[in-house]
Design a protein around this motif. Structure first.
Motif: not given
Length: 255
Positions: A238-255
């Motif tokens: 179930g692990q995702l790539t670091q790049e994808n996770v960082k992008e998603i976490l940034d989107v959630i944080h900014k929201a």
């Protein structure tokens, strides 16, 4: 002046982080590939790495483990290093008795580059004593437990958490396997409830596999301090790539 590594440590231990720290597992088997993986993480400005020592082909040689730790010192100056020996019963690659496991922890305790040592709570008879011994060497501890067959009911999850909490470790980690979406929701609610009860104790929770992917990106909302992602090989389902996770976490944080 506080360096980058210390800032990351403080964010986790003081519970004042917003976006979860992303940790990349290093799962290569030979020392050259392991060192190269550390270098790649350094070049990609990874915040934390977990070296899965149980996968190292020279795990029976303390001197070879020391050699790797010394060789990666320059690469770990600005990122946290989690040293993990995952036993077979907890999803790892080796079967070791308690004495051998403690010896492997001792190697990490002596190292200048290791920041956290992962201690499997139920793989040693007196985890509190083992953790206290590690603390004497000024190392932090993640006490962990993995359930690979199911997601226990909430009372059982809280019982497991209390056992881990009572060890005196710096961070509690619980990973479970979901059979359906309700299992994932239960793990997320459990995470939220635990953080409300013990806001000053850092917590890592993971719902594994494809079903549990959402648990790896919602730490800021529910309270999980570290999430695991990969630059290459996965160390868990179930692990995702670091790049994808960082992008998603940034989107959630900014929201």
């Amino acid at each position: 002046m506080i360096n980058v590594k210390q800032e990351l440590m403080n964010k986790i231990l003081k519970g004042d982080h917003e976006v979860p720290i992303i940790c990349v597992p290093i799962v290569e088997k030979n020392k050259d590939d392991i060192i190269a993986a550390f270098k790649e993480c350094y070049e990609n400005k990874i915040e934390a790495v977990e070296w899965r020592v149980d996968l190292y082909e020279e795990i029976n040689s303390p001197n070879e483990i020391r050699y790797v730790l010394e060789a990666v010192e320059d690469y770990t100056r600005d990122m946290l290093l989690i040293y993990t020996v995952r036993t077979k019963q907890q999803g790892g690659e080796i079967e070791v008795d308690e004495s051998k496991l403690i010896d492997l922890y001792d190697v990490a305790s002596e190292s200048q580059v290791v920041d956290f040592i992962d201690v499997e709570c139920f793989s040693v008879k007196s985890p509190g004593k083992v953790i206290a011994r590690i603390h004497e060497n000024d190392k932090k501890v993640i006490v962990s437990h993995h359930e690979f067959l199911e997601t226990p009911e909430e009372p059982v999850l809280f019982h497991i958490y209390e056992d881990l909490f009572q060890t005196g470790a710096d961070i509690v980690k619980i990973a479970v396997m979901p059979k359906n979406s309700n299992d994932v929701v239960r793990l997320l609610k459990f995470t939220c409830d635990v953080k409300e009860k013990n806001p000053n104790k850092p917590l890592i929770t993971i719902s594994m596999g494809k079903l549990g992917t959402i648990s790896r990106i919602t730490g800021e909302i529910f309270g999980s301090a570290i999430t695991f992602a990969t630059l290459g090989k996965k160390s868990a389902p179930g692990q995702l790539t670091q790049e994808n996770v960082k992008e998603i976490l940034d989107v959630i944080h900014k929201a």
